[in-house]
Design a protein around this motif. Structure first.
Motif, short mmCIF file in Angstrom:
data_model
loop_
_atom_site.label_atom_id
_atom_site.label_comp_id
_atom_site.label_asym_id
_atom_site.label_seq_id
_atom_site.Cartn_x
_atom_site.Cartn_y
_atom_site.Cartn_z
N GLU A 4 17.88 65.70 98.96
CA GLU A 4 16.89 65.79 100.03
C GLU A 4 15.60 65.24 99.42
O GLU A 4 15.35 65.41 98.23
CB GLU A 4 16.71 67.23 100.50
N THR A 5 14.81 64.56 100.24
CA THR A 5 13.63 63.86 99.73
C THR A 5 12.40 64.09 100.60
O THR A 5 12.51 64.61 101.71
CB THR A 5 13.91 62.34 99.66
N THR A 6 11.26 63.63 100.07
CA THR A 6 10.02 63.72 100.84
C THR A 6 9.90 62.59 101.86
O THR A 6 9.00 62.59 102.68
CB THR A 6 8.79 63.68 99.92
N GLY A 7 10.78 61.59 101.78
CA GLY A 7 10.73 60.45 102.69
C GLY A 7 11.87 59.50 102.42
O GLY A 7 12.84 59.86 101.74
N ILE A 17 12.54 63.12 95.22
CA ILE A 17 13.64 64.06 95.45
C ILE A 17 13.08 65.48 95.42
O ILE A 17 12.29 65.82 94.54
CB ILE A 17 14.73 63.89 94.37
N VAL A 18 13.51 66.31 96.38
CA VAL A 18 13.08 67.72 96.41
C VAL A 18 14.27 68.68 96.27
O VAL A 18 14.08 69.88 96.09
CB VAL A 18 12.27 68.07 97.68
N GLU A 19 15.48 68.13 96.36
CA GLU A 19 16.68 68.95 96.15
C GLU A 19 17.80 68.01 95.75
O GLU A 19 17.92 66.91 96.29
CB GLU A 19 17.06 69.71 97.41
N ILE A 20 18.63 68.44 94.80
CA ILE A 20 19.78 67.64 94.38
C ILE A 20 20.96 68.56 94.12
O ILE A 20 20.80 69.66 93.57
CB ILE A 20 19.46 66.77 93.14
N SER A 21 22.12 68.10 94.54
CA SER A 21 23.36 68.82 94.28
C SER A 21 24.40 67.80 93.83
O SER A 21 24.51 66.72 94.42
CB SER A 21 23.83 69.55 95.54
N VAL A 22 25.15 68.15 92.78
CA VAL A 22 26.23 67.31 92.27
C VAL A 22 27.49 68.16 92.22
O VAL A 22 27.49 69.23 91.60
CB VAL A 22 25.91 66.74 90.87
N VAL A 23 28.54 67.67 92.86
CA VAL A 23 29.81 68.38 92.94
C VAL A 23 30.88 67.52 92.25
O VAL A 23 31.05 66.36 92.59
CB VAL A 23 30.20 68.64 94.41
N GLU A 68 6.11 67.05 92.67
CA GLU A 68 4.80 66.79 92.04
C GLU A 68 3.87 66.01 92.95
O GLU A 68 3.09 65.18 92.51
CB GLU A 68 4.98 66.08 90.70
N ARG A 69 3.97 66.31 94.23
CA ARG A 69 3.10 65.73 95.25
C ARG A 69 3.24 66.60 96.49
O ARG A 69 4.13 67.47 96.53
CB ARG A 69 3.47 64.29 95.55
N PRO A 70 2.43 66.41 97.50
CA PRO A 70 2.56 67.24 98.70
C PRO A 70 3.95 67.14 99.31
O PRO A 70 4.56 66.07 99.34
CB PRO A 70 1.50 66.67 99.64
N THR A 76 10.12 73.84 102.16
CA THR A 76 8.67 73.92 102.29
C THR A 76 8.00 73.90 100.92
O THR A 76 8.66 74.05 99.88
CB THR A 76 8.27 75.23 103.00
N ALA A 77 6.69 73.77 100.93
CA ALA A 77 5.91 73.81 99.69
C ALA A 77 6.12 75.14 98.97
O ALA A 77 6.20 75.19 97.73
CB ALA A 77 4.43 73.57 99.98
N ASP A 78 6.23 76.24 99.71
CA ASP A 78 6.50 77.54 99.09
C ASP A 78 7.86 77.57 98.40
O ASP A 78 8.02 78.19 97.36
CB ASP A 78 6.44 78.66 100.13
N ASP A 79 8.85 76.90 98.98
CA ASP A 79 10.20 76.88 98.41
C ASP A 79 10.23 76.23 97.03
O ASP A 79 11.01 76.64 96.16
CB ASP A 79 11.18 76.13 99.32
#
Length: 182
Positions: A19-22, A30-36, A55-57, A67-70
């Motif tokens: 999952e990414t910021t854009g 990247i804001v989330e990564i999963s490898v299976v 490391e950015r908004p 979210t930013a809190d996550d």
């Protein structure tokens, strides 16, 4: 031996979802990564699943729900880069729309001095190649083949990587049925 000469049943796959910021790997993060891990006919195994501090908004929350809190306290990509490289090492990288995920991972690994050149496979194009179904979104492809997918409200790297792993296993089964071995 070139990867195209490896026997499918002897090949290990690393099914990835991010999952990414854009949408641009040059300007977004990247804001989330999963490898299976998928090997042979065994059950998929989650090797890596983590939120990542971009490391950015934060952006893209409307798509993935992160979210930013996550991400407070989440590791940076530089911190998870060794885990990403280890999870991908010696495996064929697989994703549904692999070109999106591969470009982001390659770009961010490059930023921390860790080059990435791995063979990759796209489940979005594998189904049409086998003439099993048209190019379609991941969840639709799984539904069309009767594969159970964990329910979720928004995108989740773990859920999508596991769904793509199930799809890959179905395609690999079809390859064995058709005696396609490489």
């Amino acid at each position: 031996m070139a990867i195209l000469e490896h026997l499918i049943q002897e090949t290990e796959f690393a099914v990835v979802d991010i999952e990414t910021t854009g949408l641009s790997p040059h300007t977004e993060r990247i804001v989330e990564i999963s490898v299976v891990r998928v090997a042979g006919t065994g059950e998929p195994e989650v090797l890596l699943n983590t939120l990542v501090d971009p490391e950015r908004p934060m952006a893209g929350t409307e798509i993935h729900g992160i979210t930013a809190d996550d991400i407070k306290g989440a590791p940076t990509f530089a911190q998870v880069a060794p885990l990403v490289r280890s999870a991908l090492a010696g495996r064929v990288l697989v994703a549904h729309n692999v070109y999106f995920d591969y470009r982001f991972i390659k770009s961010q690994l490059g930023e921390v001095g860790a080059a990435l050149e791995v063979p990759h496979l796209c489940t979005m194009y594998f189904g049409p190649l086998l003439k099993m179904l048209p190019r379609t979104p991941l969840i639709d492809a799984c539904a069309m083949l009767g594969l159970q997918v964990e329910e979720k409200g928004l995108h989740s790297a773990r859920v999508d990587a596991l769904a793509a792993a199930s799809l890959l296993l179905r395609y690999l089964h079809e390859c064995r049925t058709r005696e396609i071995s490489t």
